[in-house]
Design a protein around this motif. Structure first.
Motif, PDB file in Angstrom:
ATOM      1  N   ILE A   1       0.837  -1.203   0.000  1.00 13.97           N
ATOM      2  CA  ILE A   1       0.000   0.000   0.000  1.00 13.97           C
ATOM      3  C   ILE A   1       0.871   1.252   0.000  1.00 13.97           C
ATOM      4  N   LYS A   2       1.974   1.198   0.749  1.00 16.11           N
ATOM      5  CA  LYS A   2       2.893   2.334   0.797  1.00 16.11           C
ATOM      6  C   LYS A   2       3.479   2.591  -0.593  1.00 16.11           C
ATOM      7  N   ARG A   3       3.903   1.519  -1.250  1.00 17.53           N
ATOM      8  CA  ARG A   3       4.480   1.680  -2.584  1.00 17.53           C
ATOM      9  C   ARG A   3       3.423   2.160  -3.586  1.00 17.53           C
ATOM     10  N   ALA A   4       2.206   1.645  -3.453  1.00 21.31           N
ATOM     11  CA  ALA A   4       1.132   2.085  -4.360  1.00 21.31           C
ATOM     12  C   ALA A   4       0.896   3.585  -4.215  1.00 21.31           C
ATOM     13  N   ARG A   5       0.981   4.096  -2.966  1.00 20.89           N
ATOM     14  CA  ARG A   5       0.781   5.541  -2.753  1.00 20.89           C
ATOM     15  C   ARG A   5       1.889   6.355  -3.426  1.00 20.89           C
ATOM     16  N   GLU A   6       3.110   5.863  -3.337  1.00 28.21           N
ATOM     17  CA  GLU A   6       4.214   6.558  -4.019  1.00 28.21           C
ATOM     18  C   GLU A   6       3.967   6.619  -5.521  1.00 28.21           C
ATOM     19  N   ILE A   7       3.510   5.486  -6.066  1.00 30.13           N
ATOM     20  CA  ILE A   7       3.310   5.426  -7.518  1.00 30.13           C
ATOM     21  C   ILE A   7       2.119   6.279  -7.943  1.00 30.13           C
ATOM     22  N   LEU A   8       1.080   6.298  -7.100  1.00 28.06           N
ATOM     23  CA  LEU A   8      -0.080   7.157  -7.364  1.00 28.06           C
ATOM     24  C   LEU A   8       0.354   8.605  -7.561  1.00 28.06           C
ATOM     25  N   SER A   9       1.262   9.060  -6.719  1.00 28.85           N
ATOM     26  CA  SER A   9       1.681  10.445  -6.845  1.00 28.85           C
ATOM     27  C   SER A   9       2.583  10.609  -8.071  1.00 28.85           C
ATOM     28  N   ARG A  10       3.366   9.592  -8.333  1.00 26.62           N
ATOM     29  CA  ARG A  10       4.234   9.586  -9.519  1.00 26.62           C
ATOM     30  C   ARG A  10       3.445   9.783 -10.812  1.00 26.62           C
ATOM     31  N   VAL A  11       2.295   9.105 -10.914  1.00 27.55           N
ATOM     32  CA  VAL A  11       1.496   9.184 -12.140  1.00 27.55           C
ATOM     33  C   VAL A  11       0.358  10.203 -12.006  1.00 27.55           C
ATOM     34  N   ASN A  12       0.435  11.009 -10.919  1.00 24.81           N
ATOM     35  CA  ASN A  12      -0.494  12.122 -10.784  1.00 24.81           C
ATOM     36  C   ASN A  12      -1.955  11.698 -10.664  1.00 24.81           C
ATOM     37  N   LEU A  13      -2.199  10.701  -9.837  1.00 28.97           N
ATOM     38  CA  LEU A  13      -3.573  10.243  -9.642  1.00 28.97           C
ATOM     39  C   LEU A  13      -4.022  10.448  -8.191  1.00 28.97           C
ATOM     40  N   GLU A  14      -3.271  11.273  -7.436  1.00 32.98           N
ATOM     41  CA  GLU A  14      -3.681  11.530  -6.064  1.00 32.98           C
ATOM     42  C   GLU A  14      -5.048  12.211  -6.077  1.00 32.98           C
ATOM     43  N   GLY A  15      -5.877  11.816  -5.132  1.00 36.80           N
ATOM     44  CA  GLY A  15      -7.210  12.417  -5.076  1.00 36.80           C
ATOM     45  C   GLY A  15      -8.275  11.550  -5.722  1.00 36.80           C
ATOM     46  N   VAL A  16      -7.887  10.665  -6.626  1.00 36.12           N
ATOM     47  CA  VAL A  16      -8.898   9.767  -7.217  1.00 36.12           C
ATOM     48  C   VAL A  16      -8.638   8.303  -6.848  1.00 36.12           C
ATOM     49  N   GLU A  17      -7.782   8.079  -5.845  1.00 39.08           N
ATOM     50  CA  GLU A  17      -7.404   6.687  -5.580  1.00 39.08           C
ATOM     51  C   GLU A  17      -8.575   5.800  -5.151  1.00 39.08           C
ATOM     52  N   ASN A  18      -9.628   6.427  -4.589  1.00 39.22           N
ATOM     53  CA  ASN A  18     -10.777   5.616  -4.180  1.00 39.22           C
ATOM     54  C   ASN A  18     -11.925   5.635  -5.182  1.00 39.22           C
ATOM     55  N   ASN A  19     -11.707   6.297  -6.312  1.00 41.73           N
ATOM     56  CA  ASN A  19     -12.720   6.247  -7.373  1.00 41.73           C
ATOM     57  C   ASN A  19     -12.648   4.892  -8.081  1.00 41.73           C
ATOM     58  N   ARG A  20     -13.817   4.455  -8.573  1.00 38.94           N
ATOM     59  CA  ARG A  20     -13.821   3.238  -9.386  1.00 38.94           C
ATOM     60  C   ARG A  20     -13.214   3.533 -10.751  1.00 38.94           C
ATOM     61  N   ALA A  21     -12.599   2.510 -11.342  1.00 39.30           N
ATOM     62  CA  ALA A  21     -11.939   2.683 -12.643  1.00 39.30           C
ATOM     63  C   ALA A  21     -12.899   3.234 -13.687  1.00 39.30           C
ATOM     64  N   ASP A  22     -14.168   2.817 -13.616  1.00 38.27           N
ATOM     65  CA  ASP A  22     -15.106   3.252 -14.660  1.00 38.27           C
ATOM     66  C   ASP A  22     -15.561   4.700 -14.485  1.00 38.27           C
ATOM     67  N   GLU A  23     -15.063   5.388 -13.461  1.00 43.15           N
ATOM     68  CA  GLU A  23     -15.388   6.807 -13.285  1.00 43.15           C
ATOM     69  C   GLU A  23     -14.312   7.735 -13.857  1.00 43.15           C
ATOM     70  N   LEU A  24     -13.251   7.160 -14.422  1.00 48.28           N
ATOM     71  CA  LEU A  24     -12.098   7.970 -14.817  1.00 48.28           C
ATOM     72  C   LEU A  24     -12.131   8.352 -16.290  1.00 48.28           C
ATOM     73  N   SER A  25     -11.364   9.391 -16.627  1.00 46.56           N
ATOM     74  CA  SER A  25     -11.146   9.749 -18.032  1.00 46.56           C
ATOM     75  C   SER A  25     -10.168   8.755 -18.661  1.00 46.56           C
ATOM     76  N   GLY A  26     -10.080   8.793 -19.991  1.00 50.61           N
ATOM     77  CA  GLY A  26      -9.158   7.890 -20.686  1.00 50.61           C
ATOM     78  C   GLY A  26      -7.718   8.058 -20.243  1.00 50.61           C
ATOM     79  N   GLY A  27      -7.281   9.306 -20.107  1.00 47.66           N
ATOM     80  CA  GLY A  27      -5.894   9.558 -19.693  1.00 47.66           C
ATOM     81  C   GLY A  27      -5.625   9.042 -18.294  1.00 47.66           C
ATOM     82  N   GLN A  28      -6.608   9.249 -17.405  1.00 48.01           N
ATOM     83  CA  GLN A  28      -6.459   8.727 -16.031  1.00 48.01           C
ATOM     84  C   GLN A  28      -6.404   7.209 -16.045  1.00 48.01           C
ATOM     85  N   ARG A  29      -7.250   6.612 -16.882  1.00 51.21           N
ATOM     86  CA  ARG A  29      -7.289   5.138 -16.944  1.00 51.21           C
ATOM     87  C   ARG A  29      -5.940   4.591 -17.403  1.00 51.21           C
ATOM     88  N   GLN A  30      -5.342   5.261 -18.406  1.00 49.24           N
ATOM     89  CA  GLN A  30      -4.055   4.757 -18.868  1.00 49.24           C
ATOM     90  C   GLN A  30      -2.982   4.957 -17.802  1.00 49.24           C
TER      91      GLN A  30
END
Ligand code: ADP
Ligand code: ADP
Length: 237
Positions: free
Chosen positions: A123-152
């Motif tokens: 979980i700690k590593r996933a949080r680091e990577i989340l920030s790396r790919v600029n997805l902080e703030g949507v980590e608890n959103n379901r995948a089907d709620e995201l834009s195409g760029g976020q999904r990739q």
């Protein structure tokens, strides 16, 4: 280092998609595979980790001959070969965090993510990577709620969390608009250069390949017709 040696793929239909393709990839290179539709780009990228089973030749990752492995050994080596897909291949009803963590559980065992029982260090590593790919703030959103760029970007994070030795991307920008495609290419370039992971990308937009890749491999009718830096491609054209 990845070595592709005289790789061949003849489909059951008789289509010869790869006719003896050889190249090496190492270091932190970002290598773009370009060529017209039907050239064999997708077959090549998918044959490297045997999502498509090659019919001849060899693929080796460091000292492991990937083409010689049985199913269970192949599963292990696929963890070293992170895969990024055109249509993202996310689990729609899982959250961003769960999709990313599913990468830690190994290829094709995504269902384990439904148990939602992840070690704290993952979980700690996933949080680091989340920030790396600029997805902080949507980590608890379901995948089907995201834009195409976020999904990739989730797809990229899921591949990177495995600490792969190489990343393979099969048309990662085809489902995205031009600006988002550039963001994704820029992110992949950063990952290659900063994390020292070579990346092989099958891409049909030549301008993106020229702008972001360190090296271009041109395929035509199942054969390599160019292998060199983008600047040389300009001169050849
Ligand atoms: P590209 O990615 O460059 O468009 P592909 O690797 O998809 O090229 O296809 C290369 C060739 O192999 C084409 O002639 C295509 O029709 C054929 N091909 C691809 N996938 C299959 C398949 N599953 N069965 C039979 N032929 C296939
Ligand atoms: P793309 O343009 O993204 O390469 P295609 O439309 O060529 O996608 O292929 C879509 C799917 O159909 C892929 O799984 C591919 O392997 C398969 N396919 C492509 N060409 C053939 C073919 N000639 N015969 C059978 N399957 C094919």
């Amino acid at each position: 280092m990845l070595t592709v040696d005289n790789l061949e793929k003849t489909y059951d239909s008789g289509d010869k998609a790869l006719k003896g393709v050889s190249f090496e990839v190492s270091g932190n290179e970002i290598v773009a595979i370009i060529g017209p539709s039907g050239a064999g780009k997708s077959t090549l990228v998918r044959s490297i980790n045997r999502l498509t089973e090659p019919t001849g030749g060899r693929v080796s990752l460091d000292d492991t001959e990937v083409t010689g492995l049985d199913k269970s050994a192949l599963r292990d080596v696929r963890r070293d070969m992170g895969m990024i897909f055109q249509e993202f291949n996310l689990v729609e009803r899982l959250t961003v965090m769960e999709n990313i963590l599913s990468g830690r559980l190994g290829y094709l065992s995504t269902w384990n993510a439904f148990r939602r029982n992840f070690p704290p260090e993952d979980i700690k590593r996933a949080r680091e990577i989340l920030s790396r790919v600029n997805l902080e703030g949507v980590e608890n959103n379901r995948a089907d709620e995201l834009s195409g760029g976020q999904r990739q970007r989730v797809g990229i994070a899921r591949a990177v969390i495995q600490r792969p030795k190489i990343l393979l991307a099969d048309e990662p920008t085809s489902a995205l608009d031009p600006d988002t495609s550039r963001e994704v290419m820029s992110l992949l370039t950063d990952i290659a250069h900063e994390d020292d992971i070579p990346i092989i990308i099958n891409i049909h937009e030549v301008d993106l390949a020229v702008d972001y890749a360190d090296r271009i491999i041109g395929l035509s009718d199942g054969e390599i017709v160019f292998n060199g830096p983008p600047d040389d491609l300009d001169q050849a054209a």
